[in-house]
Design a protein around this motif. Structure first.
Motif, PDB file in Angstrom:
ATOM      1  N   GLU A   1      -9.787  11.706   3.662  1.00  0.00           N
ATOM      2  CA  GLU A   1     -10.488  10.419   3.607  1.00  0.00           C
ATOM      3  C   GLU A   1     -10.220   9.634   4.881  1.00  0.00           C
ATOM      4  OE1 GLU A   1     -12.836   7.683   1.096  1.00  0.00           O
ATOM      5  OE2 GLU A   1     -12.242   9.776   0.820  1.00  0.00           O
ATOM      6  N   PHE A   2     -11.289   9.050   5.460  1.00  0.00           N
ATOM      7  CA  PHE A   2     -11.145   8.170   6.611  1.00  0.00           C
ATOM      8  C   PHE A   2     -10.606   6.814   6.177  1.00  0.00           C
ATOM      9  CE2 PHE A   2     -13.954  10.474   9.743  1.00  0.00           C
ATOM     10  CZ  PHE A   2     -13.070  10.383  10.806  1.00  0.00           C
ATOM     11  N   HIS A   3      -9.872   6.169   7.083  1.00  0.00           N
ATOM     12  CA  HIS A   3      -9.429   4.798   6.860  1.00  0.00           C
ATOM     13  C   HIS A   3     -10.656   3.890   6.791  1.00  0.00           C
ATOM     14  CE1 HIS A   3      -7.482   0.905   7.669  1.00  0.00           C
ATOM     15  NE2 HIS A   3      -6.358   1.477   7.278  1.00  0.00           N
ATOM     16  N   PRO A   4     -10.671   2.881   5.915  1.00  0.00           N
ATOM     17  CA  PRO A   4     -11.881   2.064   5.755  1.00  0.00           C
ATOM     18  C   PRO A   4     -12.254   1.216   6.958  1.00  0.00           C
ATOM     19  CG  PRO A   4     -10.055   1.152   4.475  1.00  0.00           C
ATOM     20  CD  PRO A   4      -9.609   2.488   4.976  1.00  0.00           C
TER      21      PRO A   4
ATOM     22  N   ARG B   1      -4.203  -0.603   3.580  1.00  0.00           N
ATOM     23  CA  ARG B   1      -2.758  -0.391   3.593  1.00  0.00           C
ATOM     24  C   ARG B   1      -2.293   0.484   2.436  1.00  0.00           C
ATOM     25  NH1 ARG B   1       2.108  -4.942   4.103  1.00  0.00           N
ATOM     26  NH2 ARG B   1       3.794  -3.552   3.445  1.00  0.00           N
ATOM     27  N   HIS B   2      -3.052   0.552   1.372  1.00  0.00           N
ATOM     28  CA  HIS B   2      -2.646   1.295   0.189  1.00  0.00           C
ATOM     29  C   HIS B   2      -3.583   2.474  -0.053  1.00  0.00           C
ATOM     30  CE1 HIS B   2      -0.942  -2.768  -0.449  1.00  0.00           C
ATOM     31  NE2 HIS B   2       0.070  -2.098  -0.985  1.00  0.00           N
ATOM     32  N   ILE B   3      -3.023   3.525  -0.619  1.00  0.00           N
ATOM     33  CA  ILE B   3      -3.777   4.725  -0.982  1.00  0.00           C
ATOM     34  C   ILE B   3      -3.477   5.055  -2.438  1.00  0.00           C
ATOM     35  CG2 ILE B   3      -4.181   7.168  -0.528  1.00  0.00           C
ATOM     36  CD1 ILE B   3      -3.380   6.798   2.298  1.00  0.00           C
ATOM     37  N   LEU B   4      -4.527   5.382  -3.163  1.00  0.00           N
ATOM     38  CA  LEU B   4      -4.382   5.830  -4.535  1.00  0.00           C
ATOM     39  C   LEU B   4      -4.572   7.341  -4.567  1.00  0.00           C
ATOM     40  CD1 LEU B   4      -4.065   4.793  -7.517  1.00  0.00           C
ATOM     41  CD2 LEU B   4      -6.569   4.891  -7.642  1.00  0.00           C
ATOM     42  N   SER B   5      -3.660   8.049  -5.220  1.00  0.00           N
ATOM     43  CA  SER B   5      -3.764   9.505  -5.326  1.00  0.00           C
ATOM     44  C   SER B   5      -3.695   9.912  -6.789  1.00  0.00           C
ATOM     45  CB  SER B   5      -2.650  10.191  -4.531  1.00  0.00           C
ATOM     46  OG  SER B   5      -1.383   9.964  -5.130  1.00  0.00           O
TER      47      SER B   5
ATOM     48  N   ASP C   1       2.069   2.856  -0.432  1.00  0.00           N
ATOM     49  CA  ASP C   1       2.022   1.901   0.670  1.00  0.00           C
ATOM     50  C   ASP C   1       2.250   2.678   1.958  1.00  0.00           C
ATOM     51  OD1 ASP C   1       2.403  -0.074   2.590  1.00  0.00           O
ATOM     52  OD2 ASP C   1       3.390  -1.429   1.172  1.00  0.00           O
ATOM     53  N   LEU C   2       1.338   2.525   2.925  1.00  0.00           N
ATOM     54  CA  LEU C   2       1.459   3.275   4.172  1.00  0.00           C
ATOM     55  C   LEU C   2       2.726   2.942   4.936  1.00  0.00           C
ATOM     56  CD1 LEU C   2      -2.215   3.245   5.502  1.00  0.00           C
ATOM     57  CD2 LEU C   2      -1.093   4.890   4.018  1.00  0.00           C
TER      58      LEU C   2
ATOM     59  N   ALA D   1       8.490   7.066  -1.214  1.00  0.00           N
ATOM     60  CA  ALA D   1       8.083   7.137  -2.617  1.00  0.00           C
ATOM     61  C   ALA D   1       6.874   6.235  -2.834  1.00  0.00           C
ATOM     62  CB  ALA D   1       9.221   6.711  -3.540  1.00  0.00           C
ATOM     63  N   PRO D   2       6.066   6.509  -3.851  1.00  0.00           N
ATOM     64  CA  PRO D   2       4.961   5.599  -4.177  1.00  0.00           C
ATOM     65  C   PRO D   2       5.509   4.297  -4.744  1.00  0.00           C
ATOM     66  CG  PRO D   2       5.141   7.316  -5.833  1.00  0.00           C
ATOM     67  CD  PRO D   2       6.094   7.692  -4.739  1.00  0.00           C
ATOM     68  N   ILE D   3       4.764   3.239  -4.571  1.00  0.00           N
ATOM     69  CA  ILE D   3       5.218   1.946  -5.075  1.00  0.00           C
ATOM     70  C   ILE D   3       4.886   1.780  -6.557  1.00  0.00           C
ATOM     71  CG2 ILE D   3       5.114   0.790  -2.844  1.00  0.00           C
ATOM     72  CD1 ILE D   3       2.384  -0.231  -3.541  1.00  0.00           C
TER      73      ILE D   3
END
Length: 513
Positions: free
Chosen positions: A293-296, A358-362, A372-373, A378-380
């Motif tokens: 995925e590209f950064h927005p 700044r955030h990514i959902l997986s 959080d990038l 670890a994920p937040i």
């Protein structure tokens, strides 16, 4: 997202009143109806302003829907000041309504003679492209070939309804050819001394019936036509799992199991390989690419996920090949006993950037994670989606259900998430936990399972899993029940409003909050 206390309270109060309800359905199934495999929806995508929905299916078709009650502020070119956004409290008076506009055959079955491989026509991914005019551009791909389609509105004369008006036209023509003589001195006299009688024989143009019929002819009918403008092919040796358009509106990426290619929308005969994970000896292969995925907003940044549960963030400005210069986001706090299924369920099936960048959902098989990038260890927030299925992993493996690749999506403000599961999909309910809804006209809310403790202090409400009643009904005494045939894999969140579109087999449902 940083908010002042008053804004937090206002948003929290608004979230507590959030009520999800059914909005619309296309292709609803009747009880006992058999569904052909070619009709099953395999991709859903909103355009950037939410005016259109595109769906792709296993038969290689792309179907477009257009919103019929769109508001002016849905235009992506509309600009609001920060003060206006802070004070704007918009409530939808009526549910958003979409209508079918067109469909087209995007891909056909193909055969790779060099590898003796059949290539299915199934649409894997859809992505809308930025356009500078009223035309719509959309990328669609199957396992090997990407196509760029242009969808244009055209106007067609509706002449079929004019057949019954031919009597007026023919009578007028015959009237012009006919010379009727009269001795009425009030009529116009022509050069030969005779007078033409127009008054009683010409059609009554002022009559309502004639005017209505004539307007029927003149009124144009709006329809949409699709035309293939570009074909991007012969660049992948493995099945394409994702495509993503760039914020520069000129380039996009395509990813398969081992490579990520960078394309220009105007050039079809060449692409740049920006990432190659293929080892010299395939026996040394330890992971594959699952999504990219590209950064927005930053056109030089992109993220990709792997089958080992890693997220990698790369900067294309640092190196032509990005595989050696990546920041790795890894859940190092994950613990528990390892088994044969540990790496299988850790494979990430989908990633989505939040609008803030700044955030990514997986999403992997068992969990939904927010990253959080700026925090790589670890994920937040971690949300357990299928924890109740952990004792049944062997049965899931036997039935291949463990390889189901569920999608995830985020709301416009990045505070709410949704993801699919078996029979239902999970989303936030405006509380410290989430809820699940069935894809039907009467979605029954399920009770909530709480998120990880550290997630509560970060976000008030996020996506959750189904209740114990649902989990108990999934399995029967003899193994996996038929409920596993009903799964919500593909879904998308409206970019501006709290509206979710999800696919259940061949049906498209929308839900609004």
């Amino acid at each position: 997202m940083v908010l002042i206390r008053s804004d937090r309270k206002r948003i929290r109060d608004k979230e507590e009143a959030m009520e999800w309800r059914f909005s619309q359905v296309f292709g609803e199934r009747t009880p006992g109806e058999e569904i052909e495999d070619v009709d099953i929806i395999s991709a859903i995508e909103f355009d950037k302003c939410g005016k259109y929905i595109a769906t792709g299916d296993h038969g290689g078709r792309v179907v477009l829907f257009k919103r019929t009650n769109a508001k002016d502020f849905n235009d992506e070119k509309q600009v609001f000041s920060r003060k206006m956004l802070e004070h704007m409290d918009y409530h939808v008076a009526e549910p958003p309504k979409y209508s079918y506009i067109t469909e087209f055959q995007s891909h056909e079955p193909d055969f790779d003679y060099l590898k003796s491989l059949e290539i299915q026509e199934k649409i894997t991914k859809l992505r809308w492209c930025t356009s500078s005019n009223d035309s719509l551009f959309i990328l669609s791909t199957n396992d090997r070939t990407i196509k760029l389609w242009k969808v244009s509105d055209c106007k067609v004369k509706k002449m079929k309804e004019a057949d019954h008006l031919s009597q007026h036209v023919s009578s007028e023509n015959s009237l012009l050819a006919e010379q009727s003589f009269t001795a009425d001195p009030n009529n116009m006299t022509i050069s030969n001394g005779y007078r033409l009688e127009w008054i009683n024989k010409k059609p009554d143009y002022a009559s309502p019936s004639f005017r209505e019929n004539w307007n029927t002819i003149l009124n144009d009918l709006e329809t949409s036509t699709a035309r293939c403008r570009r074909v991007f092919s012969h660049a992948h040796d493995f099945n394409i799992n994702s495509i993503s358009t760039n914020s520069d509106a000129e380039t996009f990426i395509s990813a398969d199991d081992l490579r990520i290619n960078l394309w220009n929308l105007e050039i079809t005969n060449q692409c740049f390989n920006i990432l190659d994970m293929k080892p010299f000896d395939m026996e040394d292969l330890v992971e594959v690419i699952t999504s990219a995925e590209f950064h927005p907003s930053h056109c030089n940044l992109l993220a990709y996920s792997s089958s080992r549960g890693f997220l990698r963030l790369v900067d294309m400005r640092r190196s032509a090949l990005c595989d050696q210069n990546a920041r790795i986001l890894q859940d190092r706090e994950a613990h528990g006993s390892r088994s044969f299924f540990t790496e299988i369920v850790a494979s990430i099936s989908d990633i989505k950037f939040a609008k803030d960048g700044r955030h990514i959902l997986s999403r992997d098989y068992m969990n939904l994670k927010l990253w959080d990038l700026h925090m790589e260890s670890a994920p937040i927030a971690t949300f357990k989606m299928h924890e109740h299925l952990r004792p049944k992993l062997s049965e899931l493996y036997t039935s291949d259900s463990i390889f189901d690749k569920f999608n995830c999506c985020l709301s416009m403000d990045g505070r709410h998430f949704a993801s699919g599961t078996y029979g239902v999909f999970s989303l936030d309910g405006g509380h410290d936990d989430g809820l699940t809804l069935k894809a039907s006209k009467t979605p029954n809310r399920a009770s909530h399972l709480q998120a990880a403790p550290k997630a509560k202090s970060l976000l008030a409400s996020l996506a959750r899993t189904q209740n114990r009643r649902e989990s108990d009904s999934i399995f029967s005494g003899k193994g996996i029940s038929s409920d596993f045939q009903s799964k919500i894999i593909h879904l998308a969140w409206h970019p501006i409003e709290n509206l979710i579109a999800c696919a259940a087999a061949n049906s498209l449902y929308t839900f609004q909050a």
